[in-house]
Write a protein that holds these residues in place. Structure first.
Motif, PDB file in Angstrom:
ATOM      1  N   GLN A 307       0.832  -1.201   0.000  1.00 41.56           N
ATOM      2  CA  GLN A 307       0.000   0.000   0.000  1.00 41.56           C
ATOM      3  C   GLN A 307       0.872   1.259   0.000  1.00 41.56           C
ATOM      4  O   GLN A 307       0.570   2.233  -0.708  1.00 41.56           O
ATOM      5  N   TYR A 308       1.969   1.227   0.757  1.00 41.28           N
ATOM      6  CA  TYR A 308       2.883   2.374   0.790  1.00 41.28           C
ATOM      7  C   TYR A 308       3.389   2.687  -0.620  1.00 41.28           C
ATOM      8  O   TYR A 308       3.355   3.839  -1.070  1.00 41.28           O
ATOM      9  N   PHE A 309       3.847   1.664  -1.322  1.00 40.86           N
ATOM     10  CA  PHE A 309       4.390   1.872  -2.666  1.00 40.86           C
ATOM     11  C   PHE A 309       3.300   2.253  -3.669  1.00 40.86           C
ATOM     12  O   PHE A 309       3.580   2.979  -4.635  1.00 40.86           O
ATOM     13  N   ARG A 310       2.080   1.784  -3.453  1.00 42.21           N
ATOM     14  CA  ARG A 310       0.995   2.188  -4.331  1.00 42.21           C
ATOM     15  C   ARG A 310       0.763   3.696  -4.215  1.00 42.21           C
ATOM     16  O   ARG A 310       0.578   4.388  -5.212  1.00 42.21           O
ATOM     17  N   HIS A 311       0.802   4.200  -2.993  1.00 43.57           N
ATOM     18  CA  HIS A 311       0.622   5.636  -2.782  1.00 43.57           C
ATOM     19  C   HIS A 311       1.806   6.438  -3.336  1.00 43.57           C
ATOM     20  O   HIS A 311       1.599   7.454  -4.013  1.00 43.57           O
ATOM     21  N   THR A 312       3.031   6.012  -3.051  1.00 44.69           N
ATOM     22  CA  THR A 312       4.183   6.796  -3.486  1.00 44.69           C
ATOM     23  C   THR A 312       4.356   6.751  -5.000  1.00 44.69           C
ATOM     24  O   THR A 312       4.777   7.739  -5.604  1.00 44.69           O
ATOM     25  N   THR A 313       4.002   5.617  -5.616  1.00 43.72           N
ATOM     26  CA  THR A 313       4.058   5.544  -7.076  1.00 43.72           C
ATOM     27  C   THR A 313       3.028   6.484  -7.695  1.00 43.72           C
ATOM     28  O   THR A 313       3.328   7.218  -8.651  1.00 43.72           O
ATOM     29  N   GLY A 314       1.806   6.462  -7.163  1.00 45.98           N
ATOM     30  CA  GLY A 314       0.776   7.360  -7.666  1.00 45.98           C
ATOM     31  C   GLY A 314       1.158   8.812  -7.491  1.00 45.98           C
ATOM     32  O   GLY A 314       0.955   9.641  -8.402  1.00 45.98           O
ATOM     33  N   LEU A 315       1.714   9.149  -6.342  1.00 39.61           N
ATOM     34  CA  LEU A 315       2.138  10.528  -6.082  1.00 39.61           C
ATOM     35  C   LEU A 315       3.229  10.959  -7.057  1.00 39.61           C
ATOM     36  O   LEU A 315       3.163  12.037  -7.657  1.00 39.61           O
ATOM     37  N   PHE A 316       4.232  10.090  -7.227  1.00 39.25           N
ATOM     38  CA  PHE A 316       5.345  10.436  -8.113  1.00 39.25           C
ATOM     39  C   PHE A 316       4.878  10.607  -9.557  1.00 39.25           C
ATOM     40  O   PHE A 316       5.273  11.557 -10.243  1.00 39.25           O
ATOM     41  N   ASP A 317       4.025   9.706 -10.032  1.00 39.00           N
ATOM     42  CA  ASP A 317       3.549   9.796 -11.418  1.00 39.00           C
ATOM     43  C   ASP A 317       2.765  11.082 -11.655  1.00 39.00           C
ATOM     44  O   ASP A 317       2.954  11.759 -12.679  1.00 39.00           O
ATOM     45  N   ARG A 318       1.887  11.444 -10.709  1.00 37.69           N
ATOM     46  CA  ARG A 318       1.107  12.679 -10.890  1.00 37.69           C
ATOM     47  C   ARG A 318       1.975  13.918 -10.818  1.00 37.69           C
ATOM     48  O   ARG A 318       1.766  14.881 -11.560  1.00 37.69           O
ATOM     49  N   CYS A 319       2.965  13.895  -9.941  1.00 37.03           N
ATOM     50  CA  CYS A 319       3.883  15.045  -9.857  1.00 37.03           C
ATOM     51  C   CYS A 319       4.683  15.197 -11.138  1.00 37.03           C
ATOM     52  O   CYS A 319       4.851  16.310 -11.655  1.00 37.03           O
ATOM     53  N   ARG A 320       5.163  14.094 -11.668  1.00 39.98           N
ATOM     54  CA  ARG A 320       5.942  14.141 -12.913  1.00 39.98           C
ATOM     55  C   ARG A 320       5.079  14.681 -14.052  1.00 39.98           C
ATOM     56  O   ARG A 320       5.544  15.502 -14.856  1.00 39.98           O
ATOM     57  N   ARG A 321       3.847  14.244 -14.097  1.00 42.81           N
ATOM     58  CA  ARG A 321       2.948  14.721 -15.149  1.00 42.81           C
ATOM     59  C   ARG A 321       2.703  16.226 -15.015  1.00 42.81           C
ATOM     60  O   ARG A 321       2.749  16.963 -16.006  1.00 42.81           O
ATOM     61  N   PHE A 322       2.453  16.691 -13.800  1.00 40.55           N
ATOM     62  CA  PHE A 322       2.184  18.117 -13.590  1.00 40.55           C
ATOM     63  C   PHE A 322       3.408  18.961 -13.951  1.00 40.55           C
ATOM     64  O   PHE A 322       3.278  20.029 -14.579  1.00 40.55           O
ATOM     65  N   PHE A 376       3.732   1.427 -27.958  1.00 40.00           N
ATOM     66  CA  PHE A 376       4.954   1.056 -27.246  1.00 40.00           C
ATOM     67  C   PHE A 376       6.004   0.488 -28.205  1.00 40.00           C
ATOM     68  O   PHE A 376       7.204   0.683 -27.992  1.00 40.00           O
ATOM     69  N   VAL A 377       5.565  -0.205 -29.238  1.00 37.08           N
ATOM     70  CA  VAL A 377       6.501  -0.662 -30.275  1.00 37.08           C
ATOM     71  C   VAL A 377       7.151   0.538 -30.951  1.00 37.08           C
ATOM     72  O   VAL A 377       8.368   0.576 -31.161  1.00 37.08           O
ATOM     73  N   LEU A 378       6.344   1.549 -31.285  1.00 36.70           N
ATOM     74  CA  LEU A 378       6.855   2.752 -31.939  1.00 36.70           C
ATOM     75  C   LEU A 378       7.820   3.506 -31.026  1.00 36.70           C
ATOM     76  O   LEU A 378       8.873   3.985 -31.477  1.00 36.70           O
ATOM     77  N   SER A 379       7.494   3.599 -29.744  1.00 31.20           N
ATOM     78  CA  SER A 379       8.392   4.251 -28.778  1.00 31.20           C
ATOM     79  C   SER A 379       9.738   3.543 -28.733  1.00 31.20           C
ATOM     80  O   SER A 379      10.793   4.188 -28.689  1.00 31.20           O
ATOM     81  N   GLN A 380       9.697   2.227 -28.789  1.00 30.97           N
ATOM     82  CA  GLN A 380      10.927   1.442 -28.765  1.00 30.97           C
ATOM     83  C   GLN A 380      11.720   1.623 -30.055  1.00 30.97           C
ATOM     84  O   GLN A 380      12.937   1.837 -30.021  1.00 30.97           O
ATOM     85  N   GLU A 381      11.041   1.572 -31.182  1.00 30.22           N
ATOM     86  CA  GLU A 381      11.720   1.687 -32.473  1.00 30.22           C
ATOM     87  C   GLU A 381      12.340   3.067 -32.669  1.00 30.22           C
ATOM     88  O   GLU A 381      13.461   3.185 -33.174  1.00 30.22           O
ATOM     89  N   ARG A 382      11.632   4.103 -32.256  1.00 28.65           N
ATOM     90  CA  ARG A 382      12.103   5.476 -32.486  1.00 28.65           C
ATOM     91  C   ARG A 382      12.957   5.999 -31.334  1.00 28.65           C
ATOM     92  O   ARG A 382      13.472   7.111 -31.413  1.00 28.65           O
ATOM     93  N   ALA A 383      13.073   5.207 -30.264  1.00 28.28           N
ATOM     94  CA  ALA A 383      13.836   5.625 -29.076  1.00 28.28           C
ATOM     95  C   ALA A 383      13.324   6.954 -28.531  1.00 28.28           C
ATOM     96  O   ALA A 383      14.083   7.846 -28.157  1.00 28.28           O
ATOM     97  N   VAL A 384      11.996   7.088 -28.473  1.00 28.67           N
ATOM     98  CA  VAL A 384      11.345   8.299 -27.977  1.00 28.67           C
ATOM     99  C   VAL A 384      10.429   7.902 -26.822  1.00 28.67           C
ATOM    100  O   VAL A 384       9.563   7.034 -26.993  1.00 28.67           O
ATOM    101  N   PRO A 385      10.582   8.515 -25.650  1.00 25.59           N
ATOM    102  CA  PRO A 385       9.697   8.167 -24.525  1.00 25.59           C
ATOM    103  C   PRO A 385       8.271   8.631 -24.767  1.00 25.59           C
ATOM    104  O   PRO A 385       8.029   9.599 -25.505  1.00 25.59           O
ATOM    105  N   ILE A 386       7.336   7.947 -24.142  1.00 18.00           N
ATOM    106  CA  ILE A 386       5.918   8.304 -24.272  1.00 18.00           C
ATOM    107  C   ILE A 386       5.590   9.391 -23.257  1.00 18.00           C
ATOM    108  O   ILE A 386       6.045   9.355 -22.114  1.00 18.00           O
ATOM    109  N   ASP A 387       4.794  10.360 -23.674  1.00 20.71           N
ATOM    110  CA  ASP A 387       4.393  11.466 -22.805  1.00 20.71           C
ATOM    111  C   ASP A 387       3.755  10.927 -21.522  1.00 20.71           C
ATOM    112  O   ASP A 387       2.885  10.039 -21.573  1.00 20.71           O
ATOM    113  N   SER A 388       4.197  11.447 -20.352  1.00 25.84           N
ATOM    114  CA  SER A 388       3.707  10.940 -19.075  1.00 25.84           C
ATOM    115  C   SER A 388       2.209  11.164 -18.917  1.00 25.84           C
ATOM    116  O   SER A 388       1.504  10.344 -18.303  1.00 25.84           O
TER     117      SER A 388
END
Length: 901
Positions: A307-322, A376-388
C-alpha cells in the motif's frame, strides 16, 4: 495596542518549565488522537496551531515586558512561520523555521523578540531555523538563494505588524516570483533530481525516507512550489478547483499525502524525535497499527508496504505529469507547438521529444489493444519516450478493458516484438507497467505490483526486480566478457526476456514460488501461442531459475558428477546459454553490488564445464579452451623456476621434475590455471621445508575477482582440526569466508585455500593486512595461541541490528547422492560472526574431516556447505550416524545464535 499585544496572554506557555510540560502533554494528546483515528492532517495542523499559540504568547510577553523603545517598535516587525511550519504541516518533532521580519530600523525590538522567542524554542528542544531580516534584505536574499526563496514562498503571518507582512508578500510575489518563475521552476526540479541521487533513484526502496525519497512528501512539496511560481496557486485543492489538475489526480495526491502524513506522525511519536526513515522495525509496527494481518502466503508488513508503494508511485507519477505540463515554453517552443506534426500510422505524433496521441485519437487508441501495443513498439523503435500525461490517461482507460481482448495472435506478435529487441525493452516494459497495460498481457503482474519481499536480500519490490532483470540482460549486449558473448549467441532472446519477466511472479502466493511461476509461464505460453519447444523452454527457465546459482555457489565444481548431473538437466547448449544469462541478470537485479566478480567467476566456470560436458569440447574463447593451450607448459615453467631458485638441495638428488609432476596432479584445475608460477614456487618450497617451518600461510589479492586468498600449508598433525583453527582465526579477524578448498596430499600434507572478502578494505588490502592474518593463522595452527585468545583480543563493537522478524529456524540437510566421495552437509542459519568456526568445531568433535566448504546466501540466511568424510576418508552411510550429525550441528548452531555475546 492593535493585534492583541496587550491582551489574551496564554497562561502556562510563557515560562520554560511549564512550556516544556505543555509541549510534552500536547505530544501525548497527539498520540492519543492518532490512536483513536485522527487524520494526519488533523495532527499536523493541530500541532502547528499549538506552536502558534506558544510563539504568539511569547512574542506578546517579550513586548509587554520590554522597555518603551521595544514596545514602540513592535509595529515595524512581525513574527513569520516558514517552511513546513508555514504550511501548517508541522510534524511532532520536526524542525521549526521562524523569521523576525522588520521594516525600518526597530533594532532593539527585533533583538528582544529574536532572543526571547528563539531561546525559548531551543529550551524546549527544537532544532530551530531562525533569522532576523528586513523586508528589503529578505527580497534580495530570495533572488539569489533558491533555498531561502522556497522557504519565504511558504511564509505565514503569526503575530506583530500585519501591514509589514502584507507589504512583504506583495513585493515578493511581484519582484521574485514574477520575474524569475521560469528559472525557479527549472532550478527546483534539478535540485530534486540531486535529492533522488542521494535518497534513492527508485520509489521502491527497502527502507524509504517518507519525506525525501522518490515518491515521498518532498515530491508533493515540489509540485506545490512549482504551482505557486507558475500559477500563483499553492495547494493541490486550489489546483483542482481551478482545473489545473484533474479531479482524479487530486484524489490520488490527497490520499497519498494523508497516508504519508500519518506514517510520518507515527514515526516521530514512536521514536520521540524527528524520524523520517521507515525502517524494517517501523514497518512491522505500523503494519499492525494500520490493521494489516499476516496471511499464509503474505506477511502483514508486506501488505502494508504494498500500500505504501501504491501511494508513493501514484504521487510520483502525478507530480511528474504536472511538472511536464507546468514547464514554461520559450517563444520558439510555442511556435513549434502551433505547427501540427505529421501523424505516424494515422494516430500518433512526436511532440516536444515525446511520443503522444492527439486528443481526438486518444479514445480510439485506448479502446483497441493492438493500437495500444503499437504505441509502445513505436516508442521502442524510435527511441522516444511516451508522454507521461498519455500514460496516466491510458492507465485509467486500460483498467476497463477485459484481459481477454489482449490475448490474441496480433497482440502476442506485437508483445514478442517488444521483447525481442535489446536496447529499449526495459523502457517499453516500464512504460507499459505505468500504463497498467503490462498486467493485461501478463495478469500475474497485478498481484506483485508494489509487492515487497520482507528480507534484507532483495532491495526492490517483485515487479521492479522483474523489470530490472530484463534491463540487466539487455546490458549484456554491450558486454565484452563471456556473459556478453553468450547473450549475443542466443537466438530467441524474446523467450529469455519473457522468462526474466515471469521468474518471480509466483511470490506472494501459497507454495514454492518457482513452481507457481512455472504454472504462470504455462498460462503465458497459451496466451502467446508458443510452440512445444518454446513452451518447454519457458517453463524450464522459470522453474529452474535458481538452479545454476545453487550449484555454482554451494557445490564442488571440480566434481565430475556435479557437472554431469547439471548437464543432463539443461540438456542443450541453447538452454544452458539462456539459464546462464538469466541467472546473472536475476542476481544483478537484486540490488547494487549483489552480483560481484566472485559470483560471476563461479557461474562462468559452471557454464564452461557444462558446455564442455554437453558438446565434448570447450567453447571457443572460454576458460576451458584457454586452459587446454597452456596446461602442458605449467609443469615445465615450475621446474625451471625451482631449478634457478638456488634451492635444489631441498630435493637431495630426487628428480625435481618427477616430484613436480606428482605434486601438480593432486591439485584441482583451478589451482594450476589461476595460480602464478612464482606463487607455486613458494608453495613447493614451503612443503619441502617443513622441518624448519611446519606451518606456512600466505595471502594475495585476486583483483580479477575482487577477493583475498589465503593459502595454508601444514605438515600432517596427529589431531584433526587445522581447518577449524583456520576458520576460527578468519572469523576473529572478521574476514568473510566465501569458499574453502581443503586438500590432503598423498604424503599427508595439508593444503587449505580460503577465498575471503575483507570488509575493512574496499579495494586491495595493504601488504601489512596479509602479513597480520598469515601470522595469526600460523600461531594458532602451530599451537602457540588459541582461537579464543584472538577472539578476545580482536573483539569489536557491533553496530548491526537484528532483522525485526526475529531469528529464522536453523536447518541442516545431509546429502549422500550429490557426490560419490563425500557426504555433503548444508547448514542454513542466520549469519553471525564465528558461525563457520562453530560448525567446523562441531564437525571435528563428531570425528569428521572437512574437505571443502562453501558459503552462500538464501534470503536473510547464510548457507554453509561442507564436504566431509570420516577420519578414514569414507562417506557416512549409517542412518543413525547421519541423524546424530544433523541433531548435533543444529543444536550447536542454535546455542551459538541464541547466545547474546
Amino acid at each position: 495596542m492593535s493585534d492583541g499585544i496587550s491582551s489574551k496572554h496564554t497562561k502556562g506557555l510563557s515560562v520554560s518549565p511549564d512550556g516544556l510540560v505543555a509541549l510534552e502533554d500536547e505530544r501525548y494528546l497527539l498520540r492519543q488522537r492518532l490512536t483513536e483515528g485522527a487524520t494526519g492532517s488533523e495532527i499536523l495542523q493541530g500541532f502547528s496551531d499549538f506552536m502558534d499559540q506558544l510563539l504568539i504568547a511569547r512574542f506578546r510577553e517579550v513586548i509587554l515586558a520590554g522597555q518603551p523603545a521595544i514596545r514602540a517598535g513592535w509595529q515595524q516587525c512581525c513574527l513569520v512561520a516558514l517552511g513546513g511550519y508555514g504550511r501548517r504541516e508541522l510534524a511532532p518533532y520536526s524542525d521549526i523555521d521562524v523569521m523576525v521580519l522588520t521594516q525600518g530600523q526597530p533594532e532593539d525590538t527585533a533583538h528582544a523578540i529574536s532572543k526571547g522567542v528563539f531561546h525559548r524554542l531551543w529550551d524546549l528542544g527544537f532544532q530551530v531555523g531562525h533569522s532576523v531580516r528586513s523586508l528589503s534584505e529578505s527580497l534580495l536574499l530570495a533572488e539569489g538563494d533558491l533555498t531561502i526563496c522556497t522557504s519565504l514562498m511558504e511564509s505565514r503571518y503569526l503575530v506583530g505588524s500585519a501591514e509589514v507582512f502584507q507589504e512583504f508578500q506583495r513585493k515578493f510575489s511581484r519582484r521574485v516570483l514574477g520575474r524569475n518563475s521560469k528559472s525557479f521552476v527549472t532550478d527546483k526540479i534539478q535540485e530534486r533530481k540531486r535529492e533522488y541521487a542521494k535518497f534513492g533513484e527508485t520509489v521502491f526502496l527497502l527502507e524509504p525516507n517518507v519525506k525525501k525519497s522518490k515518491g515521498g512528501l518532498r515530491d508533493l512539496h515540489l509540485l506545490q512550489w512549482v504551482a505557486q511560481a507558475r500559477y500563483g496557486v499553492g495547494t493541490i485543492q486550489e489546483l483542482s478547483r481551478q482545473g489545473l489538475i484533474a479531479f482524479q489526480d487530486y484524489q490520488v495526491l490527497q490520499d497519498a499525502q494523508e497516508f504519508l502524513w500519518r506514517v510520518r506522525c507515527w514515526l516521530h511519536l514512536d521514536a520521540d524525535r524527528a524520524q523520517d526513515i521507515l525502517t524494517f522495525d517501523d514497518q512491522v509496527r505500523l503494519a499492525t497499527r494500520f490493521g494489516f494481518e499476516d496471511l499464509p502466503h503474505l506477511l502483514g508488513v508486506e501488505q502494508f508496504m504494498q500500500q505504501y508503494f501504491r501511494h508513493t508511485t501514484g504521487l510520483f507519477d502525478r507530480c511528474r505529469r504536472f511538472l511536464d505540463q507546468a514547464r514554461k515554453r520559450s517563444l520558439w517552443e510555442r511556435v513549434r507547438e502551433s505547427w501540427r506534426p505529421m501523424l505516424i500510422d494515422g494516430k500518433f505524433l512526436i511532440k516536444e521529444d515525446r511520443l503522444s496521441i492527439p486528443a481526438e485519437k486518444l479514445l480510439g487508441v485506448a479502446e483497441h489493444p493492438n493500437s495500444l501495443l503499437q504505441l509502445f513498439v513505436l516508442s521502442q523503435e524510435r527511441a522516444v519516450p511516451i508522454d507521461s500525461g498519455i500514460l496516466n490517461e491510458l492507465s485509467e482507460s486500460v483498467k476497463n478493458i477485459p484481459n481477454e481482448r489482449f490475448h490474441t495472435e496480433e497482440a502476442a506478435t506485437l508483445f514478442r516484438k517488444i521483447l525481442a529487441r535489446p536496447g529499449r525493452i526495459f523502457q517499453a516494459l516500464e512504460a507499459m507497467h505505468r500504463a497498467c497495460l503490462l498486467e493485461k498481457l501478463v495478469p500475474a503482474f497485478t498481484r506483485v505490483r508494489g509487492l515487497m519481499q520482507f528480507n534484507q536480500y532483495h532491495k526492490y519490490t517483485v515487479d521492479e526486480h522483474s523489470l530490472f532483470a530484463v534491463r540487466e540482460a539487455e546490458r549484456f549486449s554491450e558486454d565484452q566478457g563471456l556473459v556478453g558473448e553468450v547473450y549475443r549467441k542466443i537466438q530467441d532472446k524474446d523467450l529469455l526476456h519473457l522468462a526474466l519477466l515471469l521468474h518471480d511472479l509466483g511470490k506472494g502466493r501459497p507454495g514454492d514460488h518457482s513452481e507457481v511461476g512455472q504454472e504462470i509461464a504455462q498460462k503465458m505460453a497459451d496466451r502467446l501461442q508458443l510452440n512445444d519447444k518454446e513452451r518447454q523452454a519457458l517453463g524450464f527457465l522459470v522453474l529452474q531459475h535458481l538452479l545454476m546459482s545453487h550449484i555454482a555457489f554451494r557445490r564442488d565444481l571440480n566434481d565430475p558428477k556435479i557437472i554431469l548431473t547439471f548437464a543432463r538437466k539443461v540438456k542443450s547448449v541453447e538452454m544452458l546459454r539462456k539459464l546462464f544469462v538469466l541467472t546473472i541478470a536475476d542476481i544483478s537485479a537484486v540490488g547494487p553490488g549483489v552480483m560481484n566478480k566472485w559470483k560471476e567467476t563461479l557461474l562462468s566456470e559452471l557454464y564452461s564445464r557444462t558446455y564442455e560436458e554437453i558438446t565434448g569440447k570447450p567453447e571457443e574463447g572460454s576458460a576451458s579452451s584457454v586452459r587446454e593451450n597452456f596446461l602442458g607448459d605449467v609443469r615445465d615453467s615450475l621446474v625451471q623456476a625451482l631449478t634457478i631458485s638456488a634451492q635444489e638441495s631441498l630435493w637431495k638428488g630426487e628428480s625435481i621434475g618427477g616430484w613436480v609432476g606428482t605434486y601438480l596432479r593432486q591439485f584441482p584445475d583451478r589451482y594450476v590455471r589461476d595460480t602464478p608460477v612464482e606463487v607455486m614456487v613458494r608453495h613447493c618450497l614451503a612443503v619441502r621445508q617443513f622441518t624448519k617451518k611446519p606451518v606456512h600461510v600466505e595471502g594475495r589479492f585476486q583483483s580479477e575477482m575482487g577477493i583475498s586468498e589465503y593459502v595454508l600449508i601444514a605438515q600432517p598433525q596427529e589431531k584433526p582440526g587445522i581447518f577449524m583453527k583456520a576458520t576460527g582465526v578468519l572469523a576473529a579477524l572478521e574476514l568473510q569466508v566465501l569458499d574453502a578448498q581443503v586438500l590432503t596430499l598423498t604424503d599427508g600434507t595439508v593444503f587449505d585455500v580460503f577465498s575471503v572478502h575483507d570488509p575493512d578494505y574496499e579495494q586491495h588490502p595493504p601488504l601489512s593486512r596479509f602479513h597480520d592474518v598469515a601470522q595469526e593463522m600460523e600461531m594458532v595452527v602451530g599451537g602457540q595461541e588459541s582461537v579464543e585468545q584472538i577472539f578476545s583480543r580482536r573483539r569489536r563493537i557491533r553496530f548491526g541490528r537484528q532483522f525485526p522478524t526475529g531469528r529464522r529456524s536453523t536447518e541442516v540437510y545431509i546429502d549422500n547422492e550429490v557426490s560419490d566421495v563425500y557426504t555433503v552437509i548444508d547448514v542454513f542459519a542466520d549469519d553471525k560472526q564465528g558461525l563457520l568456526y562453530v560448525v567446523a568445531k562441531t564437525l571435528v568433535g563428531l570425528g569428521l574431516s572437512t574437505h571443502m566448504a562453501r558459503i552462500g546466501t538464501r534470503l536473510d540466511q547464510v548457507v554453509d556447505v561442507f564436504y566431509v568424510t570420516t577420519t578414514a576418508g569414507e562417506k557416512i552411510l549409517r542412518t543413525e550416524a547421519l541423524q546424530r550429525i544433523q541433531r548435533t550441528i543444529q543444536s550447536s548452531v542454535d546455542t551459538f545464535l541464541d547466545c547474546e555475546t
